[in-house]
Scaffold this motif. Structure first.
Motif, PDB file in Angstrom:
ATOM      1  N   LEU A 163       0.857  -1.186   0.000  1.00 33.04           N
ATOM      2  CA  LEU A 163       0.000   0.000   0.000  1.00 33.04           C
ATOM      3  C   LEU A 163       0.895   1.238   0.000  1.00 33.04           C
ATOM      4  O   LEU A 163       1.686   1.435   0.915  1.00 33.04           O
ATOM      5  CB  LEU A 163      -0.920   0.000   1.224  1.00 33.04           C
ATOM      6  N   ILE A 164       0.786   2.030  -1.047  1.00 30.54           N
ATOM      7  CA  ILE A 164       1.556   3.275  -1.160  1.00 30.54           C
ATOM      8  C   ILE A 164       0.635   4.414  -0.756  1.00 30.54           C
ATOM      9  O   ILE A 164      -0.432   4.593  -1.345  1.00 30.54           O
ATOM     10  CB  ILE A 164       2.075   3.481  -2.598  1.00 30.54           C
ATOM     11  N   THR A 165       1.023   5.189   0.255  1.00 31.24           N
ATOM     12  CA  THR A 165       0.183   6.281   0.733  1.00 31.24           C
ATOM     13  C   THR A 165       0.917   7.609   0.559  1.00 31.24           C
ATOM     14  O   THR A 165       2.093   7.645   0.200  1.00 31.24           O
ATOM     15  CB  THR A 165      -0.186   6.080   2.211  1.00 31.24           C
ATOM     16  N   GLY A 166       0.211   8.694   0.829  1.00 26.88           N
ATOM     17  CA  GLY A 166       0.822  10.022   0.764  1.00 26.88           C
ATOM     18  C   GLY A 166       0.980  10.547  -0.649  1.00 26.88           C
ATOM     19  O   GLY A 166       1.801  11.426  -0.890  1.00 26.88           O
ATOM     20  N   LEU A 167       0.206  10.017  -1.593  1.00 28.99           N
ATOM     21  CA  LEU A 167       0.295  10.483  -2.977  1.00 28.99           C
ATOM     22  C   LEU A 167      -0.576  11.720  -3.175  1.00 28.99           C
ATOM     23  O   LEU A 167      -1.525  11.946  -2.438  1.00 28.99           O
ATOM     24  CB  LEU A 167      -0.154   9.375  -3.933  1.00 28.99           C
ATOM     25  N   ARG A 168      -0.236  12.516  -4.177  1.00 28.37           N
ATOM     26  CA  ARG A 168      -1.021  13.709  -4.493  1.00 28.37           C
ATOM     27  C   ARG A 168      -2.163  13.340  -5.442  1.00 28.37           C
ATOM     28  O   ARG A 168      -1.983  12.509  -6.331  1.00 28.37           O
ATOM     29  CB  ARG A 168      -0.120  14.761  -5.144  1.00 28.37           C
ATOM     30  N   PRO A 169      -3.334  13.983  -5.278  1.00 30.96           N
ATOM     31  CA  PRO A 169      -4.442  13.713  -6.199  1.00 30.96           C
ATOM     32  C   PRO A 169      -4.142  14.245  -7.599  1.00 30.96           C
ATOM     33  O   PRO A 169      -3.319  15.147  -7.764  1.00 30.96           O
ATOM     34  CB  PRO A 169      -5.635  14.438  -5.573  1.00 30.96           C
ATOM     35  N   SER A 170      -4.783  13.655  -8.577  1.00 32.28           N
ATOM     36  CA  SER A 170      -4.683  14.083  -9.988  1.00 32.28           C
ATOM     37  C   SER A 170      -3.236  14.110 -10.461  1.00 32.28           C
ATOM     38  O   SER A 170      -2.846  14.990 -11.209  1.00 32.28           O
ATOM     39  CB  SER A 170      -5.300  15.470 -10.184  1.00 32.28           C
ATOM     40  N   THR A 171      -2.430  13.158 -10.017  1.00 29.62           N
ATOM     41  CA  THR A 171      -1.015  13.137 -10.357  1.00 29.62           C
ATOM     42  C   THR A 171      -0.658  11.791 -10.972  1.00 29.62           C
ATOM     43  O   THR A 171      -1.071  10.743 -10.468  1.00 29.62           O
ATOM     44  CB  THR A 171      -0.151  13.373  -9.099  1.00 29.62           C
ATOM     45  N   THR A 172       0.098  11.817 -12.050  1.00 27.38           N
ATOM     46  CA  THR A 172       0.573  10.587 -12.669  1.00 27.38           C
ATOM     47  C   THR A 172       1.863  10.142 -11.979  1.00 27.38           C
ATOM     48  O   THR A 172       2.771  10.943 -11.773  1.00 27.38           O
ATOM     49  CB  THR A 172       0.832  10.800 -14.171  1.00 27.38           C
ATOM     50  N   TYR A 173       1.911   8.875 -11.590  1.00 25.81           N
ATOM     51  CA  TYR A 173       3.089   8.292 -10.945  1.00 25.81           C
ATOM     52  C   TYR A 173       3.610   7.128 -11.780  1.00 25.81           C
ATOM     53  O   TYR A 173       2.836   6.450 -12.463  1.00 25.81           O
ATOM     54  CB  TYR A 173       2.744   7.765  -9.551  1.00 25.81           C
ATOM     55  N   THR A 174       4.908   6.908 -11.708  1.00 31.53           N
ATOM     56  CA  THR A 174       5.527   5.732 -12.301  1.00 31.53           C
ATOM     57  C   THR A 174       5.917   4.793 -11.164  1.00 31.53           C
ATOM     58  O   THR A 174       6.467   5.234 -10.156  1.00 31.53           O
ATOM     59  CB  THR A 174       6.777   6.117 -13.113  1.00 31.53           C
TER      60      THR A 174
END
Length: 127
Positions: A38-49
């Motif tokens: 589980l990866i947390t702390g991501l920003r909304p509306s953001t593309t991640y690799t």
């Protein structure tokens, strides 16, 4: 020569992710022995690799070189077997829109009834 391929179970998985498609800033990583993280702390509306790497530490005794800089505490040398996944590109969900069409449904001298359309949700899509 009849060499046979063999499968080696990994000791752990290293999961690495960053915003955008180039690993420049905000590179983060975590490890797990399971088959998910589980990866947390991501920003909304953001593309991640995201990349997942399977790792196995193999130990061996080097009889030719004496002592080595990669010795493990038990006096053996070690090397890492690893295999990386392809890059996964995923965009995080956007926050929902605010309620729409806010208006007065009914009105009396002492009360009013407000109505609106519920917020529109934005899910996420794997690219």
């Amino acid at each position: 020569s009849d060499s046979k391929a063999h499968f080696v179970l990994p000791d752990s998985y290293q999961v690495t992710w960053w915003p955008g498609d180039r690993p420049q800033d905000n590179i983060q990583s975590d490890s797990t022995t399971g088959d998910h993280l589980l990866i947390t702390g991501l920003r909304p509306s953001t593309t991640y690799t995201v990349i997942v790497e399977a790792r196995k530490i193999e130990k061996y005794k080097d009889y030719d070189e004496g002592t080595s800089m990669t010795e493990t505490p038990d006096g053996l040398n070690a090397f890492i077997l690893s295999s990386k996944s392809k890059q996964l590109s995923v965009k995080t969900a956007s926050p929902p829109d605010p309620p729409a069409n806010v208006g007065i449904i009914a009105l009396t001298c002492h009360s009013l009834k407000v109505g609106w359309d519920p917020p529109r949700e934005h899910g996420s899509e794997i690219i």
